[in-house]
Enzyme design. Structure first.
Site, PDB file in Angstrom:
ATOM      1  N   SER A 112       0.771  -1.291  -0.150  1.00 57.05           N
ATOM      2  CA  SER A 112      -0.095   0.044   0.041  1.00 57.05           C
ATOM      3  C   SER A 112       0.767   1.229   0.079  1.00 57.05           C
ATOM      4  O   SER A 112       0.160   2.532  -0.410  1.00 57.05           O
ATOM      5  CB  SER A 112      -0.829  -0.023   1.295  1.00 57.05           C
ATOM      6  N   TYR A 152      14.577  -4.054  15.380  1.00 55.58           N
ATOM      7  CA  TYR A 152      14.540  -3.905  13.815  1.00 55.58           C
ATOM      8  C   TYR A 152      15.715  -4.589  13.115  1.00 55.58           C
ATOM      9  O   TYR A 152      15.641  -5.485  12.139  1.00 55.58           O
ATOM     10  CB  TYR A 152      14.534  -2.574  13.227  1.00 55.58           C
TER      11      TYR A 152
HETATM   12  P1  NAP Z   1       6.474   1.773   4.843  1.00 58.69           P
HETATM   13  O1  NAP Z   1       6.457   2.875   3.850  1.00 58.69           O
HETATM   14  O2  NAP Z   1       6.350   2.273   6.238  1.00 58.69           O
HETATM   15  O3  NAP Z   1       5.223   0.908   4.301  1.00 58.69           O
HETATM   16  C1  NAP Z   1       5.003  -0.473   4.968  1.00 58.69           C
HETATM   17  C2  NAP Z   1       4.141  -1.307   4.317  1.00 58.69           C
HETATM   18  O4  NAP Z   1       3.915  -2.330   5.300  1.00 58.69           O
HETATM   19  C3  NAP Z   1       2.707  -0.765   4.356  1.00 58.69           C
HETATM   20  O5  NAP Z   1       2.175  -1.226   3.207  1.00 58.69           O
HETATM   21  C4  NAP Z   1       2.129  -1.518   5.484  1.00 58.69           C
HETATM   22  O6  NAP Z   1       0.756  -1.520   5.426  1.00 58.69           O
HETATM   23  C5  NAP Z   1       2.730  -2.845   5.566  1.00 58.69           C
HETATM   24  N1  NAP Z   1       2.584  -3.596   6.967  1.00 58.69           N
HETATM   25  C6  NAP Z   1       3.136  -3.018   8.017  1.00 58.69           C
HETATM   26  N2  NAP Z   1       2.771  -3.984   9.190  1.00 58.69           N
HETATM   27  C7  NAP Z   1       2.118  -5.025   8.292  1.00 58.69           C
HETATM   28  C8  NAP Z   1       1.434  -6.157   8.775  1.00 58.69           C
HETATM   29  N3  NAP Z   1       1.559  -6.600  10.217  1.00 58.69           N
HETATM   30  N4  NAP Z   1       0.787  -6.964   7.911  1.00 58.69           N
HETATM   31  C9  NAP Z   1       0.786  -6.709   6.967  1.00 58.69           C
HETATM   32  N5  NAP Z   1       1.286  -5.420   6.251  1.00 58.69           N
HETATM   33  C10 NAP Z   1       1.926  -4.628   6.646  1.00 58.69           C
HETATM   34  O7  NAP Z   1       7.807   1.036   4.666  1.00 58.69           O
HETATM   35  P2  NAP Z   1       8.775   0.988   3.609  1.00 58.69           P
HETATM   36  O8  NAP Z   1       9.974   1.853   3.717  1.00 58.69           O
HETATM   37  O9  NAP Z   1       8.250   0.883   2.142  1.00 58.69           O
HETATM   38  O10 NAP Z   1       9.360  -0.508   3.902  1.00 58.69           O
HETATM   39  C11 NAP Z   1       9.056  -1.718   3.226  1.00 58.69           C
HETATM   40  C12 NAP Z   1      10.259  -2.616   3.551  1.00 58.69           C
HETATM   41  O11 NAP Z   1      11.309  -2.202   3.419  1.00 58.69           O
HETATM   42  C13 NAP Z   1      10.203  -2.987   4.912  1.00 58.69           C
HETATM   43  O12 NAP Z   1      10.295  -4.355   5.238  1.00 58.69           O
HETATM   44  C14 NAP Z   1      11.412  -2.395   5.633  1.00 58.69           C
HETATM   45  O13 NAP Z   1      11.990  -2.727   6.629  1.00 58.69           O
HETATM   46  C15 NAP Z   1      12.379  -2.312   4.504  1.00 58.69           C
HETATM   47  N6  NAP Z   1      13.431  -1.152   4.365  1.00 58.69           N
HETATM   48  C16 NAP Z   1      12.942  -0.212   4.612  1.00 58.69           C
HETATM   49  C17 NAP Z   1      14.141   0.812   4.614  1.00 58.69           C
HETATM   50  C18 NAP Z   1      13.763   2.309   4.455  1.00 58.69           C
HETATM   51  O14 NAP Z   1      14.571   3.005   4.821  1.00 58.69           O
HETATM   52  N7  NAP Z   1      12.472   2.844   4.158  1.00 58.69           N
HETATM   53  C19 NAP Z   1      15.184   0.456   4.282  1.00 58.69           C
HETATM   54  C20 NAP Z   1      15.494  -0.796   4.592  1.00 58.69           C
HETATM   55  C21 NAP Z   1      14.572  -1.647   4.580  1.00 58.69           C
HETATM   56  P3  NAP Z   1      -0.225  -0.196   5.811  1.00 58.69           P
HETATM   57  O15 NAP Z   1      -0.026   0.619   4.862  1.00 58.69           O
HETATM   58  O16 NAP Z   1      -1.773  -0.805   5.606  1.00 58.69           O
HETATM   59  O17 NAP Z   1       0.279   0.083   7.218  1.00 58.69           O
END
Ligand code: NAP
Length: 246
Positions: free
Chosen positions: A14, A155
């Protein structure tokens, strides 16, 4: 694997990296099942954007940390699409706390969503891929899983666990036609880092050899590479502009 007409399940589709990945894969002709936790409006917006690209998109509300909910959603996706070719395990949360402030609840929730959630999804998707004789799984780990980091111990621990899960599944499944890999992004401009202060963001940007975070599309690009390539498995691709190399 050619992406056109394949059915992809993306958890956390999403927003952020999951959204960018869904759109990129739909542009390449895939049909997309988006799993989200609570942002229904945002998931609907992604569906609308993907539907305009001709391919089919459906959205599913599911807390991936809940074993039975994951089972129900996977079974519904199979009913709706008839097959599942690709799984992108991307859903994740960050509860930023240091050891002295880390309570049991925050630790458990982080591990439950980020690591158990991936196990849950694999547990129900892999049998479908085994029946089909092929599949691709890409898990989203993090630089924090290799090198610690600013988002706290739970994390980083969960993301290190994702690497173990990826490598273990890869060795179990390659001979059965299922390739499993991970990406390990450095900081990305998404909601996940919105809890960081402006000062912390500036400091992190300076740590990047190219002076900025990644854009979600740059992570999606690496995920697409891992899906398209048919000879890479058990790999963890750093997508961090050379800040950390291993
Ligand atoms: P984000 O924008 O916060 O999006 C998180 C997504 O995960 C949202 O779609 C959320 O759904 C969903 N989610 C959270 N808890 C959930 C649950 N219990 N069940 C199902 N869906 C769930 O985060 P992002 O930065 O795109 O992160 C995506 C991935 O990349 C994560 O695994 C994160 O750890 C990893 N990552 C991110 C970064 C960074 O700097 N952003 C760096 C390295 C790795 P809702 O919208 O419904 O809440």
């Amino acid at each position: 694997m050619e992406i056109k007409n394949k059915v992809v399940v993306i958890t956390g589709g999403s927003r952020g990296i999951g959204k960018a990945t869904g759109i990129k894969l739909a542009e390449l002709g895939a049909h997309i099942a988006i799993i989200y936790a609570s942002s229904e409006d945002k998931a609907k917006d992604v569906k609308e954007e993907i539907d305009s690209l001709v391919t089919n998109c459906k959205i599913y509300k599911c807390d991936v940390s809940d074993y039975r909910e994951a089972e129900k959603s996977v079974s519904q996706i199979l009913k709706d699409f008839g097959r599942i070719d690709i799984l992108v395990n991307n859903a994740g949360i960050a509860i930023k706390k240091e050891i002295t402030g880390m309570d049991e609840e925050a630790w458990d929730r982080t591990l439950d969503v980020n690591l158990k959630g991936m196990f849950n999804m694999c547990r129900f998707v892999v049998p479908i891929m085994l029946k089909q004789g092929q599949g691709k799984i890409v898990n989203v780990s993090s630089l924090a899983g290799r090198n610690g980091g600013t988002l706290g111990i739970a994390y980083a621990s969960s993301k290190a666990g994702v690497i173990g899960l990826t490598q273990s599944l890869a060795s179990e499944l390659a001979e059965k036609g299922i390739l499993v890999n991970a990406v390990a992004p450095g900081p990305v401009y998404t909601d996940l880092v919105s809890g960081l202060t402006e000062e912390a963001i500036k400091t992190l940007e300076k740590l990047s050899p190219i002076g900025r975070f990644a854009h979600p599309e740059e992570i999606a690009h690496a995920i697409v590479f891992l899906i398209e390539n048919d000879y890479v498995s058990g790999e963890v691709i750093n997508v961090n502009a050379g800040r950390y190399m291993n």
